[in-house]
Design a protein around this motif. Structure first.
Motif, PDB file in Angstrom:
ATOM      1  N   GLY A  61      38.302  21.385  74.758  1.00  0.00           N
ATOM      2  CA  GLY A  61      39.026  20.372  73.997  1.00  0.00           C
ATOM      3  C   GLY A  61      39.615  20.904  72.698  1.00  0.00           C
ATOM      4  O   GLY A  61      40.609  20.364  72.199  1.00  0.00           O
ATOM      5  N   ILE A  62      39.031  21.950  72.157  1.00  0.00           N
ATOM      6  CA  ILE A  62      39.507  22.474  70.867  1.00  0.00           C
ATOM      7  C   ILE A  62      40.922  23.046  70.990  1.00  0.00           C
ATOM      8  O   ILE A  62      41.847  22.535  70.348  1.00  0.00           O
ATOM      9  CB  ILE A  62      38.499  23.485  70.280  1.00  0.00           C
ATOM     10  CG1 ILE A  62      37.146  22.801  70.045  1.00  0.00           C
ATOM     11  CG2 ILE A  62      39.040  24.086  68.976  1.00  0.00           C
ATOM     12  CD1 ILE A  62      35.996  23.765  69.809  1.00  0.00           C
ATOM     13  N   PRO A  63      41.160  24.077  71.826  1.00  0.00           N
ATOM     14  CA  PRO A  63      42.538  24.582  71.922  1.00  0.00           C
ATOM     15  C   PRO A  63      43.491  23.580  72.569  1.00  0.00           C
ATOM     16  O   PRO A  63      44.685  23.558  72.244  1.00  0.00           O
ATOM     17  CB  PRO A  63      42.404  25.854  72.765  1.00  0.00           C
ATOM     18  CG  PRO A  63      41.149  25.673  73.555  1.00  0.00           C
ATOM     19  CD  PRO A  63      40.239  24.845  72.669  1.00  0.00           C
ATOM     20  N   SER A  64      42.962  22.739  73.461  1.00  0.00           N
ATOM     21  CA  SER A  64      43.821  21.741  74.114  1.00  0.00           C
ATOM     22  C   SER A  64      44.383  20.752  73.098  1.00  0.00           C
ATOM     23  O   SER A  64      45.571  20.415  73.145  1.00  0.00           O
ATOM     24  CB  SER A  64      43.035  20.991  75.187  1.00  0.00           C
ATOM     25  OG  SER A  64      42.614  21.882  76.202  1.00  0.00           O
ATOM     26  N   ASN A  65      43.553  20.290  72.179  1.00  0.00           N
ATOM     27  CA  ASN A  65      44.025  19.350  71.159  1.00  0.00           C
ATOM     28  C   ASN A  65      44.957  20.021  70.159  1.00  0.00           C
ATOM     29  O   ASN A  65      45.901  19.398  69.679  1.00  0.00           O
ATOM     30  CB  ASN A  65      42.845  18.687  70.456  1.00  0.00           C
ATOM     31  CG  ASN A  65      42.327  17.514  71.242  1.00  0.00           C
ATOM     32  OD1 ASN A  65      43.025  16.537  71.443  1.00  0.00           O
ATOM     33  ND2 ASN A  65      41.102  17.631  71.732  1.00  0.00           N
ATOM     34  N   ILE A  66      44.715  21.280  69.860  1.00  0.00           N
ATOM     35  CA  ILE A  66      45.627  22.004  68.973  1.00  0.00           C
ATOM     36  C   ILE A  66      47.005  22.087  69.625  1.00  0.00           C
ATOM     37  O   ILE A  66      48.026  21.793  68.994  1.00  0.00           O
ATOM     38  CB  ILE A  66      45.074  23.408  68.645  1.00  0.00           C
ATOM     39  CG1 ILE A  66      43.801  23.285  67.802  1.00  0.00           C
ATOM     40  CG2 ILE A  66      46.135  24.257  67.931  1.00  0.00           C
ATOM     41  CD1 ILE A  66      43.012  24.579  67.672  1.00  0.00           C
ATOM     42  N   ALA A  67      47.040  22.447  70.894  1.00  0.00           N
ATOM     43  CA  ALA A  67      48.315  22.557  71.610  1.00  0.00           C
ATOM     44  C   ALA A  67      49.003  21.204  71.727  1.00  0.00           C
ATOM     45  O   ALA A  67      50.210  21.090  71.499  1.00  0.00           O
ATOM     46  CB  ALA A  67      48.084  23.153  73.000  1.00  0.00           C
ATOM     47  N   GLU A  68      48.242  20.164  72.064  1.00  0.00           N
ATOM     48  CA  GLU A  68      48.841  18.838  72.203  1.00  0.00           C
ATOM     49  C   GLU A  68      49.417  18.348  70.886  1.00  0.00           C
ATOM     50  O   GLU A  68      50.542  17.838  70.831  1.00  0.00           O
ATOM     51  CB  GLU A  68      47.817  17.830  72.732  1.00  0.00           C
ATOM     52  CG  GLU A  68      48.429  16.465  72.944  1.00  0.00           C
ATOM     53  CD  GLU A  68      47.493  15.460  73.584  1.00  0.00           C
ATOM     54  OE1 GLU A  68      47.924  14.298  73.713  1.00  0.00           O
ATOM     55  OE2 GLU A  68      46.362  15.818  73.948  1.00  0.00           O
ATOM     56  N   HIS A  74      46.583  15.009  62.951  1.00  0.00           N
ATOM     57  CA  HIS A  74      45.676  14.108  63.665  1.00  0.00           C
ATOM     58  C   HIS A  74      44.939  14.855  64.779  1.00  0.00           C
ATOM     59  O   HIS A  74      43.717  14.753  64.916  1.00  0.00           O
ATOM     60  CB  HIS A  74      46.461  12.923  64.231  1.00  0.00           C
ATOM     61  CG  HIS A  74      45.672  12.022  65.109  1.00  0.00           C
ATOM     62  ND1 HIS A  74      44.720  11.158  64.623  1.00  0.00           N
ATOM     63  CD2 HIS A  74      45.679  11.868  66.460  1.00  0.00           C
ATOM     64  CE1 HIS A  74      44.173  10.503  65.636  1.00  0.00           C
ATOM     65  NE2 HIS A  74      44.745  10.917  66.760  1.00  0.00           N
ATOM     66  N   PHE A  75      45.666  15.624  65.564  1.00  0.00           N
ATOM     67  CA  PHE A  75      45.043  16.342  66.675  1.00  0.00           C
ATOM     68  C   PHE A  75      44.197  17.522  66.194  1.00  0.00           C
ATOM     69  O   PHE A  75      43.212  17.877  66.847  1.00  0.00           O
ATOM     70  CB  PHE A  75      46.098  16.780  67.694  1.00  0.00           C
ATOM     71  CG  PHE A  75      46.485  15.663  68.626  1.00  0.00           C
ATOM     72  CD1 PHE A  75      45.806  15.462  69.810  1.00  0.00           C
ATOM     73  CD2 PHE A  75      47.513  14.788  68.299  1.00  0.00           C
ATOM     74  CE1 PHE A  75      46.136  14.424  70.661  1.00  0.00           C
ATOM     75  CE2 PHE A  75      47.854  13.749  69.141  1.00  0.00           C
ATOM     76  CZ  PHE A  75      47.166  13.564  70.325  1.00  0.00           C
ATOM     77  N   LEU A  76      44.559  18.109  65.068  1.00  0.00           N
ATOM     78  CA  LEU A  76      43.697  19.150  64.488  1.00  0.00           C
ATOM     79  C   LEU A  76      42.349  18.550  64.080  1.00  0.00           C
ATOM     80  O   LEU A  76      41.307  19.189  64.246  1.00  0.00           O
ATOM     81  CB  LEU A  76      44.359  19.798  63.277  1.00  0.00           C
ATOM     82  CG  LEU A  76      45.386  20.879  63.540  1.00  0.00           C
ATOM     83  CD1 LEU A  76      46.084  21.292  62.253  1.00  0.00           C
ATOM     84  CD2 LEU A  76      44.748  22.090  64.203  1.00  0.00           C
ATOM     85  N   ARG A  77      42.370  17.341  63.572  1.00  0.00           N
ATOM     86  CA  ARG A  77      41.109  16.679  63.196  1.00  0.00           C
ATOM     87  C   ARG A  77      40.270  16.360  64.433  1.00  0.00           C
ATOM     88  O   ARG A  77      39.039  16.465  64.399  1.00  0.00           O
ATOM     89  CB  ARG A  77      41.393  15.425  62.377  1.00  0.00           C
ATOM     90  CG  ARG A  77      41.857  15.745  60.972  1.00  0.00           C
ATOM     91  CD  ARG A  77      42.140  14.486  60.147  1.00  0.00           C
ATOM     92  NE  ARG A  77      42.807  14.855  58.915  1.00  0.00           N
ATOM     93  CZ  ARG A  77      44.133  15.001  58.789  1.00  0.00           C
ATOM     94  NH1 ARG A  77      44.928  14.787  59.817  1.00  0.00           N
ATOM     95  NH2 ARG A  77      44.660  15.342  57.638  1.00  0.00           N
TER      96      ARG A  77
END
Length: 133
Positions: free
Chosen positions: A62-69, A81-84
């Motif tokens: 979920g960490i790199p996925s949220n950064i990419a999203e 928001h997604f970095l948080r």
């Protein structure tokens, strides 16, 4: 001044549209962390495949996925928001590592802790940069 800010925003949007999230050190570090978690949990007991190991793998992924999203959303507010959210997954993973260590599943936490610290530092720096813009 306004024209310069507009140009800066436009250039960041073009950069994001070119999918340059892969060049972000925070994303690269998060992918390395996810790989390490998958490697570490690979040899765990079969009954943990859908338990703690599965939870750790989902948090790590979920960490790199949220950064990419977040990067792909195209705006600083959305990216922040997604970095948080990614930071929350990082804390979740850190907690799960502590539990895994206490349960005696692995002795490799000390190898992952520097990776977690690195990703956290890069993420914090990115958030500060976004908030200052």
């Amino acid at each position: 001044m306004q024209a310069r800010n507009t140009e800066k925003i436009r250039s960041r949007k073009v950069e994001r549209e070119n999918r340059r999230y892969k060049n972000l050190r925070v994303w690269q570090g998060a992918v390395e962390l996810a790989e390490a978690v998958y490697g570490m949990t690979k040899g765990w007991p079969r009954e943990e495949r859908f338990g703690l190991a599965g939870q750790m793998q989902r948090a790590a992924l979920g960490i790199p996925s949220n950064i990419a999203e977040g990067y792909g959303r195209g705006g600083d507010v959305e990216f922040g928001h997604f970095l948080r959210i990614a930071r929350g997954s990082l804390f979740e993973l850190e907690t799960q590592l502590i539990v895994a260590e206490r349960l005696g599943y692995s002795g490799k936490e000390e190898l992952l802790n520097p990776m977690i610290e690195k990703v956290f530092a890069l993420m914090s720096g990115m958030l500060r940069k976004l908030e200052a813009a």
